[in-house]
Design a protein around this motif. Structure first.
Motif, PDB file in Angstrom:
ATOM      1  N   LYS A 160       0.817  -1.217   0.000  1.00  0.00           N
ATOM      2  CA  LYS A 160       0.000   0.000   0.000  1.00  0.00           C
ATOM      3  C   LYS A 160       0.856   1.275   0.000  1.00  0.00           C
ATOM      4  N   SER A 161       1.815   1.391   0.890  1.00  0.00           N
ATOM      5  CA  SER A 161       2.626   2.613   0.948  1.00  0.00           C
ATOM      6  C   SER A 161       3.512   2.757  -0.288  1.00  0.00           C
ATOM      7  N   LYS A 162       4.044   1.643  -0.778  1.00  0.00           N
ATOM      8  CA  LYS A 162       4.860   1.686  -1.989  1.00  0.00           C
ATOM      9  C   LYS A 162       4.001   2.057  -3.203  1.00  0.00           C
ATOM     10  N   PHE A 163       2.770   1.553  -3.237  1.00  0.00           N
ATOM     11  CA  PHE A 163       1.835   1.870  -4.307  1.00  0.00           C
ATOM     12  C   PHE A 163       1.541   3.367  -4.343  1.00  0.00           C
ATOM     13  N   MET A 164       1.245   3.949  -3.187  1.00  0.00           N
ATOM     14  CA  MET A 164       0.928   5.372  -3.126  1.00  0.00           C
ATOM     15  C   MET A 164       2.135   6.220  -3.541  1.00  0.00           C
ATOM     16  N   ALA A 165       3.332   5.856  -3.076  1.00  0.00           N
ATOM     17  CA  ALA A 165       4.535   6.614  -3.437  1.00  0.00           C
ATOM     18  C   ALA A 165       4.829   6.501  -4.932  1.00  0.00           C
ATOM     19  N   THR A 166       4.680   5.311  -5.491  1.00  0.00           N
ATOM     20  CA  THR A 166       4.942   5.097  -6.915  1.00  0.00           C
ATOM     21  C   THR A 166       3.941   5.862  -7.778  1.00  0.00           C
ATOM     22  N   ALA A 167       2.669   5.800  -7.429  1.00  0.00           N
ATOM     23  CA  ALA A 167       1.644   6.513  -8.199  1.00  0.00           C
ATOM     24  C   ALA A 167       1.884   8.017  -8.151  1.00  0.00           C
ATOM     25  N   LEU A 168       2.237   8.545  -6.990  1.00  0.00           N
ATOM     26  CA  LEU A 168       2.511   9.975  -6.850  1.00  0.00           C
ATOM     27  C   LEU A 168       3.741  10.382  -7.654  1.00  0.00           C
ATOM     28  N   ASP A 169       4.801   9.578  -7.589  1.00  0.00           N
ATOM     29  CA  ASP A 169       6.021   9.872  -8.358  1.00  0.00           C
ATOM     30  C   ASP A 169       5.756   9.864  -9.860  1.00  0.00           C
ATOM     31  N   LYS A 170       4.995   8.886 -10.335  1.00  0.00           N
ATOM     32  CA  LYS A 170       4.682   8.810 -11.768  1.00  0.00           C
ATOM     33  C   LYS A 170       3.817   9.981 -12.203  1.00  0.00           C
ATOM     34  N   TYR A 171       2.898  10.402 -11.362  1.00  0.00           N
ATOM     35  CA  TYR A 171       2.045  11.545 -11.683  1.00  0.00           C
ATOM     36  C   TYR A 171       2.882  12.821 -11.774  1.00  0.00           C
ATOM     37  N   ILE A 172       3.752  13.040 -10.808  1.00  0.00           N
ATOM     38  CA  ILE A 172       4.612  14.228 -10.820  1.00  0.00           C
ATOM     39  C   ILE A 172       5.522  14.209 -12.038  1.00  0.00           C
ATOM     40  N   GLU A 173       6.061  13.051 -12.378  1.00  0.00           N
ATOM     41  CA  GLU A 173       6.915  12.919 -13.563  1.00  0.00           C
ATOM     42  C   GLU A 173       6.149  13.293 -14.831  1.00  0.00           C
ATOM     43  N   LYS A 174       4.901  12.888 -14.891  1.00  0.00           N
ATOM     44  CA  LYS A 174       4.100  13.138 -16.091  1.00  0.00           C
ATOM     45  C   LYS A 174       3.734  14.614 -16.252  1.00  0.00           C
ATOM     46  N   ILE A 175       3.456  15.307 -15.162  1.00  0.00           N
ATOM     47  CA  ILE A 175       3.003  16.692 -15.271  1.00  0.00           C
ATOM     48  C   ILE A 175       4.121  17.717 -15.212  1.00  0.00           C
ATOM     49  N   SER A 176       5.323  17.298 -14.859  1.00  0.00           N
ATOM     50  CA  SER A 176       6.430  18.242 -14.686  1.00  0.00           C
ATOM     51  C   SER A 176       7.054  18.634 -16.015  1.00  0.00           C
ATOM     52  N   ASN A 177       7.486  19.885 -16.087  1.00  0.00           N
ATOM     53  CA  ASN A 177       8.241  20.310 -17.261  1.00  0.00           C
ATOM     54  C   ASN A 177       9.710  19.924 -17.065  1.00  0.00           C
ATOM     55  N   SER A 178      10.526  20.088 -18.094  1.00  0.00           N
ATOM     56  CA  SER A 178      11.909  19.616 -18.035  1.00  0.00           C
ATOM     57  C   SER A 178      12.732  20.342 -16.973  1.00  0.00           C
ATOM     58  N   LYS A 179      12.480  21.635 -16.753  1.00  0.00           N
ATOM     59  CA  LYS A 179      13.210  22.392 -15.742  1.00  0.00           C
ATOM     60  C   LYS A 179      12.946  21.842 -14.338  1.00  0.00           C
ATOM     61  N   THR A 180      11.687  21.564 -14.067  1.00  0.00           N
ATOM     62  CA  THR A 180      11.304  21.028 -12.767  1.00  0.00           C
ATOM     63  C   THR A 180      11.886  19.636 -12.564  1.00  0.00           C
ATOM     64  N   LYS A 181      11.900  18.806 -13.602  1.00  0.00           N
ATOM     65  CA  LYS A 181      12.474  17.472 -13.512  1.00  0.00           C
ATOM     66  C   LYS A 181      13.953  17.533 -13.154  1.00  0.00           C
ATOM     67  N   GLU A 182      14.681  18.466 -13.753  1.00  0.00           N
ATOM     68  CA  GLU A 182      16.106  18.645 -13.439  1.00  0.00           C
ATOM     69  C   GLU A 182      16.302  19.060 -11.989  1.00  0.00           C
ATOM     70  N   ARG A 183      15.473  19.982 -11.502  1.00  0.00           N
ATOM     71  CA  ARG A 183      15.573  20.442 -10.124  1.00  0.00           C
ATOM     72  C   ARG A 183      15.307  19.297  -9.142  1.00  0.00           C
ATOM     73  N   ILE A 184      14.327  18.470  -9.457  1.00  0.00           N
ATOM     74  CA  ILE A 184      14.002  17.335  -8.596  1.00  0.00           C
ATOM     75  C   ILE A 184      15.160  16.337  -8.570  1.00  0.00           C
ATOM     76  N   LYS A 185      15.792  16.084  -9.724  1.00  0.00           N
ATOM     77  CA  LYS A 185      16.920  15.151  -9.794  1.00  0.00           C
ATOM     78  C   LYS A 185      18.103  15.664  -8.974  1.00  0.00           C
ATOM     79  N   ARG A 186      18.349  16.983  -9.009  1.00  0.00           N
ATOM     80  CA  ARG A 186      19.468  17.545  -8.249  1.00  0.00           C
ATOM     81  C   ARG A 186      19.243  17.432  -6.750  1.00  0.00           C
ATOM     82  N   LYS A 187      18.004  17.552  -6.314  1.00  0.00           N
ATOM     83  CA  LYS A 187      17.697  17.462  -4.894  1.00  0.00           C
ATOM     84  C   LYS A 187      17.818  16.019  -4.380  1.00  0.00           C
ATOM     85  N   ALA A 188      17.565  15.054  -5.250  1.00  0.00           N
ATOM     86  CA  ALA A 188      17.554  13.641  -4.842  1.00  0.00           C
ATOM     87  C   ALA A 188      18.928  13.081  -4.668  1.00  0.00           C
TER      88      ALA A 188
END
Length: 114
Positions: free
Chosen positions: A86-114
């Motif tokens: 359940k917790s892994k499912f919620m985290a995965t679904a949220l991550d995939k949703y954010i990946e889908k709606i994010s523009n390339s600049k935001t994706k780069e910023r997220i990768k740098r923070k991780a």
């Protein structure tokens, strides 16, 4: 229970929070999707109290049913045998949703923070 699938009669768009604000929790994402679906729904007799959500985890398709009460997220029921994910499912679904709606600049910023 309603299963949300693309319907040729409706215009489908991906609900987006905007490039500067992403949902932080699964419940916030589901509340936003719920509001967007009800806004785009043309049938006044159709009421969404639950939505079936699917995602892939470790090569397996896992699904669950998200329940709403009064238009707000009330809980997630996993399919039998996948309750422990359940917790892994919620985290995965949220991550995939954010990946889908994010523009390339935001994706780069997220990768740098991780």
């Amino acid at each position: 229970m309603n299963i949300i699938t693309p319907n040729p009669g409706y215009k489908t768009t991906t609900p987006a929070f905007g490039s500067k604000h992403h949902p932080r929790h699964f419940s916030a994402m589901m509340n936003y999707i719920y509001k967007s679906i009800n806004k785009n729904c043309c049938d006044s007799f159709e009421r969404l109290d639950s939505i079936k959500v699917k995602t892939d985890i470790d090569g397996k398709e896992v699904s669950g049913i998200v329940n709403f009460l009064g238009g707000k997220y009330a809980g997630l029921n996993m399919d039998e045998g996948f309750e422990h994910l359940k917790s892994k499912f919620m985290a995965t679904a949220l991550d995939k949703y954010i990946e889908k709606i994010s523009n390339s600049k935001t994706k780069e910023r997220i990768k740098r923070k991780a």
